[in-house]
Enzyme design. Structure first.
Site, mmCIF file in Angstrom:
data_model
loop_
_atom_site.group_PDB
_atom_site.id
_atom_site.type_symbol
_atom_site.label_atom_id
_atom_site.label_comp_id
_atom_site.label_asym_id
_atom_site.label_seq_id
_atom_site.Cartn_x
_atom_site.Cartn_y
_atom_site.Cartn_z
ATOM 1 N N HIS A 1 0.835 -1.224 0.000
ATOM 2 C CA HIS A 1 0.000 0.000 0.000
ATOM 3 C C HIS A 1 0.862 1.263 0.000
ATOM 4 C CE1 HIS A 1 -3.261 -2.762 1.270
ATOM 5 N NE2 HIS A 1 -2.348 -3.270 2.066
ATOM 6 N N SER B 1 14.311 22.433 -15.844
ATOM 7 C CA SER B 1 13.110 23.221 -16.092
ATOM 8 C C SER B 1 13.526 24.543 -16.716
ATOM 9 C CB SER B 1 12.394 23.471 -14.767
ATOM 10 O OG SER B 1 11.576 24.619 -14.864
ATOM 11 N N LYS C 1 15.408 22.608 -10.537
ATOM 12 C CA LYS C 1 14.777 21.336 -10.893
ATOM 13 C C LYS C 1 15.682 20.384 -11.646
ATOM 14 C CE LYS C 1 10.442 20.968 -11.207
ATOM 15 N NZ LYS C 1 9.483 20.099 -10.580
ATOM 16 N N GLU D 1 9.329 9.180 -16.793
ATOM 17 C CA GLU D 1 7.937 9.586 -17.056
ATOM 18 C C GLU D 1 7.531 9.266 -18.488
ATOM 19 O OE1 GLU D 1 7.769 13.728 -15.945
ATOM 20 O OE2 GLU D 1 8.344 13.276 -13.887
#
Ligand code: ARG
Length: 458
Positions: free
Chosen positions: A156, A277, A283, A290
């Site tokens: 979980h 970024s 960043k 992704e």
């Protein structure tokens, strides 16, 4: 436009129709397989006395020169032709004249395209397998180096019990190992030759289909000519196997994205595999992970698409089947790209061992072991569960871990606890006591690693 079939027509094809129908923009991808298939066909025709030796030799050298010229860029595949089959045949006739017109004897584009696609897919299945093998080699290296690296195991997405990094990587090793075995099943089932099926009903020429099959490395001919030209099951199987590979990669990417987050910091993706970024200077984003996760949908889409295309097609060949190519080519290129990039990202990724260890220590992942300790001292499990629950609550209120408690504190909650509780709840002990095969304990893990070494060596 140059077509193979003008004879019975009195009008030119409408330009839009021509373009809608043409497949050369994508089927040129298997020009090599088309030429190799034709070579085998011609060898068989000559062996059967359907072509003379002379004709065979002329056609073979014509085909060889076409292949060489395409490969060196001397000959460009253009959309003047409807498909790759027309392109090759027209070029052959240009080069060698009359003999070239005999290439298509005893053959239809229906069995030809079925063959080309099978040859292409067979090569790609092997390449996909090779890429997965490289990924497994990286996984094995990480496993070998991390049989003692403790990290929390999750259920979980909550810390559950301590495992090791080797153990966690081993779960993915199993997944990709199964993916390889799916690929090998597909190869076994698909490795039969459709050539000689003609348009759908075989031919009246005395073809030796066994011989063509053998020349092309197939186990034998497909035994029904209608099935030979209209079977696309192997593509559906391959898309399904590729979807499963993507599902596995996507889960792994999801974990890496979580592990790479500012909160977790279990891993740091190498600069070469991260992006920045345009506005936020701090960043460093896990874009590759992704993108792999994102491209999974595209591969599933190809599977759904082909299943749907095939579901309403009466026997035998119908033009709907031309739709198989762009889908499958795109899926193959996507999956191969994803495996290769993922492998590079994993290989260069830095695992923050301290953070992982710390996280395991501070998530009560050893609570089950504390309960087991009580059980070993005669406390029924349900009672032990309750006692340890109180220990955990006590620690949470004081922001400490189980092994930070003093023996007095332990004893205040249950007098059963003695000095050896510290050993019982030490992370190393919790992991290394788990020694059944498949568990994270070092000795069990070493056995599995040895098995994986042999598997990859074979
Ligand atoms: N481009 C076609 C395909 O990909 C080749 C077979 C054409 N056969 C035909 N009868 N039109 O399926």
């Amino acid at each position: 436009m140059a077509q193979l079939w003008g004879g019975r027509f009195t009008k030119e094809t409408d330009q839009l129709v021509y373009r809608f129908n043409a497949s050369i923009s994508f089927d040129q991808k298997f020009y090599r397989q088309d030429v190799e298939g034709s070579m085998a066909h011609v060898r068989m025709l000559a062996k059967q006395g359907i072509l003379t030796e002379e004709e065979r030799n002329q056609i073979l050298s014509g085909l060889e020169s076409i292949l060489a010229d395409v490969e060196t860029g001397k000959l460009t595949i253009t959309d003047r032709y409807e498909d790759i089959h027309s392109f090759v045949e027209a070029n052959l006739i240009d080069r060698i004249g009359e003999a070239g017109k005999k290439l298509h004897t005893g053959r239809s584009r229906n069995d030809q395209v079925a063959l080309d696609m099978r040859l292409y897919t067979r090569d790609e299945v092997a390449e996909t397998d090779g890429l997965l093998k490289k990924l497994l080699e990286v996984l094995l290296r990480i496993m070998e180096e991390n049989t003692e690296t403790i990290m929390p195991g999750f259920t979980h997405l909550q810390k559950a019990q301590p495992v090791t990094l080797a153990h966690h990587m081993g779960a993915y090793f199993e997944m990709f190992k199964r993916d390889r075995s799916r690929l090998s099943d597909i190869r076994e089932r698909m490795n039969y030759c459709p050539l000689g099926a003609g348009a759908l009903a075989g031919t009246t020429y005395p073809l030796d289909r066994e011989y063509t099959a053998e020349l092309l490395g197939f186990y034998g001919p497909v035994l029904n000519s209608m099935d030979a030209v209209s079977d696309r099951d192997y593509l559906i199987e391959y898309l399904s196997a590729m979807s499963t590979i993507m599902m596995h990669l996507s889960r792994f990417c999801e974990e890496i994205i979580i592990w790479n987050s500012n909160e977790y910091r279990f891993v740091e993706i190498d600069d070469a595999y991260s992006t920045g970024s345009s506005i936020m200077p701090q960043k460093k984003n896990p874009d590759i992970a992704e993108l792999v996760r994102g491209k999974t949908g595209r591969v599933y889409g190809a599977l759904m698409s082909l299943l749907t295309t095939m579901k309403g097609i009466p026997l035998a060949y119908n033009k709907d089947m031309q739709e198989d190519k762009e889908l499958v080519f795109d899926a193959i290129d996507t999956v191969k790209g994803c495996i290769a990039l993922f492998t590079g990202m994993l290989d260069t990724m830095n695992f923050c061992l301290e953070r992982m260890n710390d996280s395991a220590r501070h998530g009560f992942t050893n609570a089950t072991d504390a309960a087991d300790y009580l059980v070993n001292h005669g406390v029924p499990f349900r009672d032990a569960h309750g006692i340890v629950g109180r220990l955990v609550l006590y620690c949470i209120e004081r922001n400490m871990a189980l092994d930070d408690m003093s023996l007095e504190e332990y004893k205040a909650i249950s007098p059963i606890f003695e000095e050896d509780i510290y050993k019982a709840v030490s992370m190393e002990n919790c992991v290394n006591k788990r020694l059944t095969i498949g568990a994270p304990g070092k000795e069990a893990m070493e056995q599995v690693i040895q098995y994986y070494r042999e598997y990859l060596g074979a």
